[in-house]
Design an enzyme around this catalytic site. Structure first.
Site, PDB file in Angstrom:
ATOM      1  N   ASP A 148       0.315  -6.032   1.594  1.00 11.20           N
ATOM      2  CA  ASP A 148       0.631  -5.186   2.744  1.00 11.20           C
ATOM      3  C   ASP A 148       1.365  -3.934   2.278  1.00 11.20           C
ATOM      4  O   ASP A 148       2.552  -3.987   1.955  1.00 11.20           O
ATOM      5  CB  ASP A 148       1.491  -5.976   3.737  1.00 11.20           C
ATOM      6  CG  ASP A 148       1.700  -5.220   5.032  1.00 11.20           C
ATOM      7  OD1 ASP A 148       1.166  -4.103   5.174  1.00 11.20           O
ATOM      8  OD2 ASP A 148       2.401  -5.750   5.914  1.00 11.20           O
ATOM      9  N   ASP A 354      -3.091   2.623   4.773  1.00 12.44           N
ATOM     10  CA  ASP A 354      -2.458   1.310   4.842  1.00 12.44           C
ATOM     11  C   ASP A 354      -3.487   0.241   4.480  1.00 12.44           C
ATOM     12  O   ASP A 354      -4.628   0.291   4.924  1.00 12.44           O
ATOM     13  CB  ASP A 354      -1.935   1.121   6.272  1.00 12.44           C
ATOM     14  CG  ASP A 354      -1.227  -0.199   6.479  1.00 12.44           C
ATOM     15  OD1 ASP A 354      -0.834  -0.831   5.485  1.00 12.44           O
ATOM     16  OD2 ASP A 354      -1.062  -0.594   7.640  1.00 12.44           O
TER      17      ASP A 354
END
Lengths: 440, 30
Positions: A148, A354
């Site tokens: 992440d 992301d």
């Protein structure tokens, strides 16, 4: 002729479905594990490349319903990141990992396997176990974690972690008591102070406690800890700081992963912790299907230098207000070889890049232009109902090959990135959505 | 902001080079 010119791609629909076997890595020079970097395979959570693939099968209806759920969850993550970038100062993380358990959703995130801790080997262990052991006679315990780049605190579930306070995971629970290199972070230490908004006081025995409140209300809490992290075949990161979670309630973590490996820009992340060794450089490649592998690399090993000419580059923006997130400036979009007629000012806001946000979001004016160009190139296919925020979907039933218009993103400085076919469609829908306003 | 999501990043090598303040991309990397 258009296909030859790169304006279109012809994709056999059979290639869009995961295979039953793992096709492994597409290896280019330098794309191999190196003693000079940390290199680890990256895989979808489920599928033949996962170390513990799921045997569950999903029907077409399951997939359609779960894709809508996945996209809804993704919207919550995007909303949360946007809120953080406006200056909201709470400590919530932009997690949108679904609380539902369908097959499709699980394919929206990417995982890697790391070894944690040092477990002494008993003399009676098999040859295989001995082969895997470190020179000091210990070995790490493999844990599968989601990567992440939009969060800062890594964590895994640790014993004790009873259900339903915790979630099921595929790997054995990490047991700190069995690791010879594990230590709780003392409350009075600099490492505990560095937790900042994720610090949750001290335990009775003066151990630093951490807590993460995710954007959807889920939480992970436990003891902030040190242990050795092994990523890839060569490297051990000594004294890695991570959360040893004893509860992750309300959990968005119905994935059966052990936790999350945080690669954000904040001071607690793996990237910052390894700054001295790897210089705050990392890269990943997300595989196109569940039957192929990608990779995660920390650092820049010298043998990868030969790859440099094949990279394009754009400025990386950061924000002191929300250092977790990495941002770039999109300048134009090219569809089927033709730039969209969108005023440059429309792209004046940055875009967060992301690893865990699934769908790209564009300013509405840009999205509408992209959608119009895409639809106009796809008129030979039957339209299908929208799926959540994805409003350009097709019924490819009976279609053996799809002629897709190429899409290229042009970033600040002229870096032009041609998307793979797997980067254009999610299921049977155009995998882009609009933000709420051009002025966001 | 907008977002560059993980669907669009598939098969790209995405390099986050923080000290150089650069984001790099390589197509067909995996």
């Amino acid at each position: 002729g258009d296909a030859a010119a790169g304006a279109y791609m012809v994709i056999a629909t059979s290639t869009m479905k995961p295979k039953t076997f793992c096709s492994g890595h597409k290896v280019a020079p330098g794309d191999v594990p190196s003693p000079n970097s940390t290199w680890a395979p990256l895989h979808h959570l489920y599928g033949p490349c996962s170390p513990a693939p799921s045997s569950a099968n999903s029907t077409a209806a399951d997939v359609a319903a779960s894709m809508a759920d996945m996209v809804d969850d993704d919207q919550r993550r995007a909303d949360y990141i946007q809120k953080r970038l406006t200056g909201a100062t709470d400590d919530k993380q932009p997690m949108a990992f679904s609380s539902r358990t369908s097959q499709y959703e699980k394919n929206g995130q990417y995982a890697t396997n790391g070894g944690l801790g040092s477990v002494p080997h008993l003399k009676s262990l098999s040859t295989t176990a001995t082969t895997n052991s470190a020179p000091d006679g210990t070995s790490a315990v493999t844990q599968t974690v989601i990567i992440d780049s939009g969060s800062d605190v890594s964590w895994v579930q640790c014993k004790p972690c009873p259900l339903p306070m915790c979630h099921r995971q595929r790997d054995p629970l990490f047991d700190p008591a069995m690791s010879t290199t594990y230590a709780a972070v003392p409350c009075t230490s600099a490492a505990c102070a560095q937790l900042g908004p994720y610090r949750r006081g001290c335990s009775a025995n003066a151990q630093c406690q951490f807590g993460i409140n995710y954007g959807d209300g889920s939480t992970a809490t436990g003891t902030y800890s040190f242990d050795d992290l092994t990523l890839g075949p060569y490297d051990v990161i000594r004294g890695f700081r991570f959360g040893c979670a004893h509860a992750d309630r309300g959990s968005a973590f119905d994935y059966d992963v052990a936790g999350s490996l945080a690669l954000g820009g904040g001071s607690q992340s793996l990237v910052q912790q390894t700054a001295t060794r790897y210089g705050r450089v990392f890269s990943y490649c997300l595989p196109p299907t569940a039957s192929s592998l990608g990779f995660l690399v920390l650092g820049v090993p010298p043998e990868r230098a030969q790859l440099i000419p094949s990279f394009v580059s754009t400025p990386l923006l950061s924000s002191s207000m929300a250092p977790t997130f990495y941002r770039v400036l999109l300048r134009a979009i090219i569809v089927a070889g033709r730039p969209l007629a969108v005023p440059p000012a429309v792209f004046s806001a940055s875009s967060v890049i992301d690893s865990s946000t699934i769908i790209s979001r564009l300013p509405p004016t840009a999205y509408q232009a992209l959608r119009a160009a895409f639809r106009s190139a796809m008129t030979m296919y039957r339209a299908a109902p929208p799926v959540s925020i994805l409003d350009t979907c097709y019924d490819f039933t009976g279609v053996r090959s799809i002629t897709l218009p190429s899409i290229a993103l042009v970033f600040d400085g002229g870096a032009t990135v041609n998307l793979d076919a797997a980067g254009i469609l999610l299921g049977s829908c155009l995998a882009f959505a609009p933000t709420a306003s051009d002025r966001m | 902001p907008g977002f560059i999501g993980n669907v669009q990043q598939k098969t790209l090598e995405v390099v986050y080079d923080v000290p150089a303040k650069a984001m790099r991309f390589r197509t067909a990397a995996c």
